[in-house]
Write an enzyme that holds these catalytic residues in place. Structure first.
Site, PDB file in Angstrom:
ATOM      1  CB  CYS A   1      -8.024 -11.846   5.396  1.00 35.65           C
ATOM      2  SG  CYS A   1      -8.990 -11.248   4.019  1.00 35.65           S
TER       3      CYS A   1
ATOM      4  N   GLY B   1     -11.641  -7.802  -1.014  1.00 34.07           N
ATOM      5  CA  GLY B   1     -10.556  -6.851  -0.936  1.00 34.07           C
ATOM      6  C   GLY B   1     -10.874  -5.649  -0.051  1.00 34.07           C
TER       7      GLY B   1
ATOM      8  CB  SER C   1     -11.835  -4.827   9.482  1.00 35.62           C
ATOM      9  OG  SER C   1     -12.935  -5.240   8.702  1.00 35.62           O
TER      10      SER C   1
ATOM     11  CE  LYS D   1     -24.290  -2.230  12.359  1.00 38.78           C
ATOM     12  NZ  LYS D   1     -25.117  -3.154  11.537  1.00 38.78           N
TER      13      LYS D   1
ATOM     14  CB  CYS E   1     -28.408 -21.133   8.242  1.00 44.16           C
ATOM     15  SG  CYS E   1     -26.633 -21.422   8.384  1.00 44.16           S
TER      16      CYS E   1
ATOM     17  CG  LEU F   1     -28.641 -13.404  -2.463  1.00 37.94           C
ATOM     18  CD1 LEU F   1     -29.512 -13.007  -3.645  1.00 37.94           C
ATOM     19  CD2 LEU F   1     -28.460 -14.925  -2.420  1.00 37.94           C
TER      20      LEU F   1
ATOM     21  CB  CYS G   1     -24.126 -20.337   1.343  1.00 36.63           C
ATOM     22  SG  CYS G   1     -23.581 -20.798   3.013  1.00 36.63           S
TER      23      CYS G   1
ATOM     24  CG  ASP H   1       4.170 -14.410  31.983  1.00 35.48           C
ATOM     25  OD1 ASP H   1       3.773 -14.141  33.135  1.00 35.48           O
ATOM     26  OD2 ASP H   1       3.519 -14.145  30.959  1.00 35.48           O
TER      27      ASP H   1
END
Length: 639
Positions: free
Chosen positions: A90, A130, A181, A218, A315, A321, A332, A609
């Site tokens: 990020c 942020g 997240s 989510k 798309c 927006l 976009c 390994d």
């Protein structure tokens, strides 16, 4: 054009209607309670309004409809550029320059723009950053947005650190959707990815959301090859008993994250992995304008989704927006063109003027983004300054292709990391280093070599790192030895040495090991072509972890609070070998040679390994102490 011309008439009619009855922007009447009558329950009122909106859909705004007929009814607003995590994918390695506070949108400006967009047809707003939940007035902003007529959904995308504490208030204010997240289910790996602690706070936030009735909750997971693709099945297993929508996101390029298509795990590859475990996985119908391809395992409470921004773009149905924290409109996510609504607001632009500016920007929106290879070359904001995933710091593991090798410039890269579930179990509760591994490439002896160091020299330019070349060791004379084994008591039984009376001194130890790979495995490691991931980075990280876990692996070793661990790996093309050097430093009453030796040995075992599928004819050897300083019996330097 007709829709645009009719808009003044529509506004005039609304003003007439408002003189007698309150109404939302679509014309849905909202009756006021008569004196003495109890007010209608909020949930029943909201349900009635939504039903009316569905039955009396007003013509959609021409200003928010682009030249391809896409209607943009979903607005993402970044509340801040700041974040309390430092996620690798990020934020660029060197951090991001934050916009001065005076140039960020004020709360009133945010609400003014939100009202304007909702009035024109936006019915969903998501607050991002942020990290939006570090903004002090986030609850008040949600409450103000909740009062906007016609707005059906208010969502937030958060890293989850502050969620459990704030969610009850946010829910009362009107928050209706949550995206959290989370890129790993391993606490120590979480700390490595985000360079902060907080895994348990995120999990607490997820469970608080479930407890308060959000369904689905989510969970966004950015999948990166060699870092967390081995956890796909573990994430899916969470949906068996929890109402989660685990959303696997293809790793996307942004300025500073050194994107490379080889570390992107595609939707189809992820789907194949899941189907091998759950062949009954079934596809769910796609919602209009959805970015996710949803699947469900029969009998599971939750579901799984894939956001295929790179391999299969969506798309054609995009309805989104974005407004950045400094007030720029992005039509976009992958585009680099922006228009400042903040500047026009502060210049006193009228509502009509703002709409013309917004309409012009939306009208210029392209049919689709440029594709994964072209996108990676575009200049765009770092993700932290746009808004999307929040997660969960420096750029993540990257791969340097041989075609882009520049012999005149040393590259500072982050390479892919791969962790097996077995190693992951050892990580729980362990501290991950603050400084992630650095990779160094340069030409030596006429051949391409890869060198790794977990330590950044403060005198070195972070953009151009010098080769790591340790000074030759010297022998300082014989080491005074004890006449008996120190870990055996008078009865001949194993015992830990009592170091309580020994003085604290600065202790440093260096150990080394060598792994003879053979030509085939050596070439694959050198070119970073192993299917398991980047062997050098994984071995380096394993060595660091092993040093910190030494007292748990070697029974009679004292726990040492290490102040520094450095692991270097260098390719030796003449012997088709990897030379490992590990150094540890601490201040305390006991030495750190065992930590250095354990670090070198485990790094060597990890290389084996990683390469064993290619060759079993790999030799581990020359595990030895190179130097030791700071002990009571004097220093040691191997010749």
């Amino acid at each position: 054009m007709a829709a645009a011309a009719a808009r003044p008439v529509s506004r005039m009619l609304r003003r007439v209607l408002r003189s007698s009855v309150r109404s939302c922007s679509s014309g849905a009447p909202v009756t006021l309670p008569r004196p003495g009558e109890p007010s209608q329950p909020a949930t029943e009122e909201l349900s009635r309004r939504r039903q009316f909106l569905r039955e009396h859909v007003a013509p959609f705004s021409a200003f928010l409809t682009d030249s391809f007929g896409r209607r943009h009814s979903y607005l993402r607003i970044s509340l801040t550029e700041k974040c309390n995590l430092r996620c690798q994918y990020c934020m660029p390695e060197e951090g991001v320059p934050l916009t001065p506070k005076a140039k960020l949108l004020t709360t009133e400006e945010i609400l003014t723009l939100a009202r304007l967009f909702v009035k024109e047809g936006v019915d969903k707003i998501r607050l991002t950053g942020g990290e939006p939940l570090i903004r002090p007035d986030v609850v008040d902003i949600v409450a103000q947005l909740h009062r906007l007529e016609g707005l059906r959904t208010i969502g937030v995308t958060t890293n989850g650190i502050n969620l459990a504490r704030l969610l009850p208030s946010l829910q009362k204010a009107g928050l209706s959707a949550i995206n959290i997240s989370l890129d790993t289910l391993v606490p120590a790996k979480f700390e490595f990815i985000v360079r902060r602690k907080g895994f348990h706070k995120v999990m607490e936030g997820i469970h608080k959301a479930i407890e308060l009735g959000y369904n689905p909750v989510k969970v966004n997971c950015v999948v990166m090859r060699g870092l967390n693709e081995d956890e796909l099945l573990n994430f899916v297993a969470l949906t068996k008993g929890l109402p989660l929508d685990v959303r696997f996101i293809e790793y996307m390029p942004f300025d500073g994250n050194k994107w490379n298509f080889r570390k992107m795990v595609s939707y189809k590859e992820m789907l194949d992995t899941l189907r091998q475990q759950w062949p009954e996985l079934e596809k769910l119908p796609e919602e209009e304008s959805s970015t996710a391809k949803a699947f469900k395992i029969p009998g599971f409470r939750g579901q799984v989704s894939f956001i295929t921004s790179m391999s299969e773009h969506f798309c054609g149905t995009c309805n989104r927006l974005r407004i950045t924290a400094d007030g720029n409109l992005k039509v976009c996510l992958f585009g680099n063109s922006e228009v400042s609504l903040r500047d026009h607001l502060r210049a006193g632009a009228s509502e009509e003027e703002l709409l013309r500016i917004i309409g012009a920007a939306v009208g210029r929106k392209k049919q689709q983004h440029a594709g994964m290879f072209n996108i990676s070359q575009m200049k765009n904001r770092p993700m932290i300054l746009i808004e999307l995933f929040l997660m969960l710091q420096d750029s993540p593991p990257a791969i340097l292709s041989l075609s882009s090798w520049d012999p005149l410039r040393v590259q500072d890269l982050r390479h892919r990391m791969s962790f097996s579930n077995q190693v992951a179990t050892l990580w729980k509760g362990c501290r991950v280093p603050q400084i992630p591994p650095l990779a160094h490439w340069w030409l030596g002896s006429g051949s391409l070599q890869r060198h790794y160091s977990s330590h950044r020299d403060s005198a070195t330019n972070p953009k151009c790192l010098s080769p790591v070349s340790p000074a030759p060791a010297t022998h300082s004379g014989p080491l005074p030895t004890s006449d008996q084994l120190t870990h055996v008591n008078t009865e001949g039984r194993a015992a830990m040495v009592d170091v309580g009376q020994k003085p604290d001194t600065e202790r440093v130890a260096v150990a080394s090991a060598m792994v003879l790979l053979g030509p085939v495995a050596f070439k694959l490691v050198q070119e970073n072509q192993l299917k398991k991931g980047d062997a050098l980075v994984v071995a380096q990280l394993a060595g660091i972890q092993a040093a910190k876990l030494t007292s748990q692996l070697i029974p009679l070793c004292h726990h040492v609070a290490l102040s520094h661990v450095q692991v270097q790996l260098e390719l030796d093309s003449t012997r088709h070998a990897v030379v490992i050097q590990a150094s540890c430093r601490a201040r305390g009453p006991t030495g750190v040679e065992m930590e250095a030796l354990t670090s070198a040995a485990v790094a060597a075992l990890t290389l084996y390994d990683m390469c064993k599928a290619v060759s079993r004819d790999i030799v581990l050897g020359e595990i030895k102490l190179i130097s030791k300083t700071g002990g009571q019996r004097g220093d040691f330097h191997r010749a």
